[in-house]
Design a protein around this motif. Structure first.
Motif, short mmCIF file in Angstrom:
data_model
loop_
_atom_site.label_atom_id
_atom_site.label_comp_id
_atom_site.label_asym_id
_atom_site.label_seq_id
_atom_site.Cartn_x
_atom_site.Cartn_y
_atom_site.Cartn_z
N PHE A 133 19.32 3.61 42.58
CA PHE A 133 20.44 2.93 41.73
C PHE A 133 20.93 1.69 42.60
CE2 PHE A 133 20.47 6.76 39.53
CZ PHE A 133 20.92 6.49 38.47
N LEU A 134 20.79 0.55 42.21
CA LEU A 134 21.47 -0.56 43.02
C LEU A 134 22.96 -0.64 42.37
CD1 LEU A 134 20.83 -3.42 44.21
CD2 LEU A 134 20.85 -4.68 41.80
N VAL A 135 23.73 -0.61 43.39
CA VAL A 135 25.14 -0.14 43.42
C VAL A 135 26.18 -1.59 43.76
CG1 VAL A 135 24.83 2.32 43.44
CG2 VAL A 135 25.23 1.14 45.44
N LYS A 136 27.25 -1.40 43.23
CA LYS A 136 28.07 -2.05 43.34
C LYS A 136 28.94 -1.74 44.71
CE LYS A 136 32.26 -0.39 41.17
NZ LYS A 136 33.32 -0.28 39.97
N ARG A 137 29.39 -2.72 45.47
CA ARG A 137 29.83 -2.61 46.97
C ARG A 137 31.01 -1.49 46.77
NH1 ARG A 137 29.27 -5.10 51.58
NH2 ARG A 137 28.12 -6.88 50.55
N GLY A 138 31.26 -0.47 47.45
CA GLY A 138 32.13 0.55 47.44
C GLY A 138 31.79 1.74 46.66
N PHE A 139 30.64 1.67 45.92
CA PHE A 139 30.22 2.89 45.13
C PHE A 139 29.03 3.43 45.61
CE2 PHE A 139 27.93 4.29 41.08
CZ PHE A 139 28.87 5.54 41.07
N GLN A 140 29.00 4.69 46.36
CA GLN A 140 27.65 5.08 46.98
C GLN A 140 27.72 6.64 46.43
OE1 GLN A 140 25.29 4.04 48.95
NE2 GLN A 140 26.06 1.87 48.76
N PRO A 141 27.21 6.58 45.31
CA PRO A 141 26.91 8.24 44.76
C PRO A 141 25.68 8.72 45.57
CG PRO A 141 25.81 6.49 43.43
CD PRO A 141 26.63 5.88 44.24
N LYS A 142 25.84 10.19 45.69
CA LYS A 142 24.94 10.83 46.65
C LYS A 142 24.13 11.66 45.92
CE LYS A 142 27.52 10.57 51.08
NZ LYS A 142 26.63 9.44 51.40
N THR A 143 24.58 12.28 44.72
CA THR A 143 24.12 13.14 44.02
C THR A 143 23.97 12.72 42.41
OG1 THR A 143 25.84 14.39 43.13
CG2 THR A 143 24.91 14.99 45.02
N TRP A 144 23.05 13.22 41.59
CA TRP A 144 23.22 12.89 39.99
C TRP A 144 24.32 13.24 39.50
CZ3 TRP A 144 19.36 9.81 37.66
CH2 TRP A 144 18.24 9.62 38.39
N ASP A 145 24.75 14.28 39.90
CA ASP A 145 26.03 15.12 39.25
C ASP A 145 27.29 13.85 39.45
OD1 ASP A 145 25.05 17.16 38.50
OD2 ASP A 145 25.51 18.33 40.15
N GLU A 146 27.20 13.29 40.50
CA GLU A 146 28.17 12.23 40.75
C GLU A 146 28.07 11.09 39.83
OE1 GLU A 146 29.09 11.16 44.88
OE2 GLU A 146 27.97 12.67 45.55
N LEU A 147 27.02 10.68 39.41
CA LEU A 147 26.47 9.57 38.40
C LEU A 147 26.91 10.09 36.89
CD1 LEU A 147 23.43 8.42 40.05
CD2 LEU A 147 25.53 6.93 39.64
N ASN A 148 26.80 11.36 36.66
CA ASN A 148 26.79 11.89 35.47
C ASN A 148 28.45 12.16 34.97
OD1 ASN A 148 25.74 12.67 32.84
ND2 ASN A 148 25.80 14.86 33.65
N ARG A 149 29.17 11.15 34.79
CA ARG A 149 30.50 11.21 34.54
C ARG A 149 31.02 10.02 33.46
NH1 ARG A 149 32.62 12.03 40.84
NH2 ARG A 149 31.92 14.07 41.04
N PRO A 150 31.91 10.09 32.54
CA PRO A 150 32.22 9.03 31.62
C PRO A 150 32.74 7.86 32.32
CG PRO A 150 32.98 11.35 30.96
CD PRO A 150 32.18 11.32 32.23
N GLU A 151 33.36 7.89 33.35
CA GLU A 151 34.03 6.80 34.02
C GLU A 151 32.82 6.15 34.92
OE1 GLU A 151 34.76 10.32 37.01
OE2 GLU A 151 34.59 9.93 34.83
N VAL A 152 31.72 6.41 35.05
CA VAL A 152 30.47 5.85 35.59
C VAL A 152 29.75 4.85 34.67
CG1 VAL A 152 28.49 5.87 37.16
CG2 VAL A 152 30.54 7.53 37.59
N LYS A 153 29.85 3.74 34.88
CA LYS A 153 29.27 2.68 34.04
C LYS A 153 27.76 2.37 34.61
CE LYS A 153 32.93 0.33 34.38
NZ LYS A 153 33.84 -0.91 34.48
N ILE A 154 26.82 2.73 33.74
CA ILE A 154 25.38 2.62 34.31
C ILE A 154 24.80 1.62 33.44
CG2 ILE A 154 22.95 3.52 34.35
CD1 ILE A 154 25.18 4.77 36.37
N ALA A 155 23.91 0.59 34.06
CA ALA A 155 23.07 -0.38 33.47
C ALA A 155 21.63 -0.20 33.34
CB ALA A 155 23.29 -2.05 33.85
N VAL A 156 21.15 -0.55 32.27
CA VAL A 156 19.60 -0.20 32.40
C VAL A 156 18.94 -1.11 31.47
CG1 VAL A 156 19.58 2.37 32.67
CG2 VAL A 156 19.60 1.31 30.28
N ASP A 157 17.49 -1.41 31.59
CA ASP A 157 16.86 -2.48 30.78
C ASP A 157 16.13 -1.66 29.41
OD1 ASP A 157 13.67 -2.78 32.43
OD2 ASP A 157 15.45 -1.61 32.95
N THR A 158 16.47 -1.94 28.07
CA THR A 158 16.17 -1.11 27.16
C THR A 158 14.63 -0.80 26.83
OG1 THR A 158 18.04 -2.33 25.90
CG2 THR A 158 16.10 -1.11 24.80
N GLY A 159 14.38 0.52 26.94
CA GLY A 159 13.10 0.81 26.57
C GLY A 159 12.23 1.16 27.95
#
Length: 280
Positions: A133-159
């Motif tokens: 993951f390319l992350v914003k400054r101050g956000f350093q998730p260490k596990t997939w569980d830390e990312l799997n939360r409603p408050e975490v906003k993830i961007a991807v390219d479709t398809g």
């Protein structure tokens, strides 16, 4: 009464129409002609490249010339086949459609997924690539569980394969889908997203390019995919089998690894920059 002149004109028109109707058939190849047969007959290898996809693909805006390690592999493959390389532009999400529609003969840089395997064939792997993951400054998730939360906003390219991985592994996260990887990166840069899922090499390249971001996070457990070539599905597997032999031969010679390492320097990264425990 039909004159000889009229008969001659009619005959000439018939010949012209026959020639016109035959021309596209010659250009497209004989019915039942395989991809490998068409390449050998026309001496042209058709592929596509992704703008902004360095170090895979990079287009010099001034000269219009393409660079990148998949460009190097395509050039090597075309030289081996004694063919001219023809490149068009595509996106990661549209590459499979380009193969299916017979727009291109091969595309390097596809991650094999079950969904894609329903419609296209894949080569043997060129190398392995971890999802990160390319992350914003101050956000350093260490596990997939830390990312799997409603408050975490993830961007991807479709398809993309990243889209499929995020859909599968982060069902609770808030996911925004964009037309291209560059647009997804801009979402992180502008603060509209916390992180963008990318395979590691692309994430490292983007982080070098935009130092104002928070860098790259490789969550644990590490999930990796392979980077392969894709082919249009057809009954004759000669083209796929040939490319597989070519890849394995050049991997054995170190040519594939050399192309990768050399072109990583285009975006200022080296093998020493890889996170601990992660290799090509």
């Amino acid at each position: 009464m039909v004159s000889r002149r009229m008969m001659g004109s009619a005959a000439g028109l018939a010949v012209a129409m026959a020639a016109a109707s035959a021309a596209p058939a010659v250009a497209q190849g004989a019915p039942g002609e395989s991809t490998f047969e068409r390449i050998r007959r026309t001496k042209k290898l058709r592929s596509a490249a992704v703008p902004g996809g360095a170090p895979y693909y990079h287009k010099d805006l001034a000269s219009g010339q393409w660079r990148g390690f998949y460009i190097d592999l395509l050039k090597m493959l075309a030289e081996e086949l004694e063919c001219e390389l023809e490149l068009t532009e595509t996106t990661w999400g549209n590459a499979v459609l380009d193969l299916q529609s017979n727009k291109i003969d091969i595309f390097f840089g596809l991650n094999p997924t079950p969904k894609r395997a329903l419609v296209v064939d894949f080569s043997v792997p060129c190398f392995s690539n971890a999802f990160s993951f390319l992350v914003k400054r101050g956000f350093q998730p260490k596990t997939w569980d830390e990312l799997n939360r409603p408050e975490v906003k993830i961007a991807v390219d479709t398809g993309s394969s990243q889209d499929q991985v995020v859909t599968r592994l982060l069902p609770k996260a808030t996911v925004s889908r964009f037309k291209s990887a560059d647009e997804a990166t801009m979402a992180v840069q502008s603060g509209r997203a916390d992180a963008q899922c990318l395979v590691l090499i692309l994430a490292m390249a983007a982080a070098k390019k935009i130092p104002s971001l928070g860098g790259v996070a490789v969550p644990t457990p590490i999930f990796a995919t392979t980077s392969n070539a894709g082919f249009r599905r057809e009954a004759d597997k000669t083209w796929r089998d040939y490319v597989n032999t070519w890849i394995e031969f050049n991997k054995g010679l170190g040519a594939v690894r050399s192309a990768i390492v050399t072109n990583m320097e285009l975006v200022g990264i080296s093998e020493a920059d890889f996170p601990p425990g992660v290799t090509l």
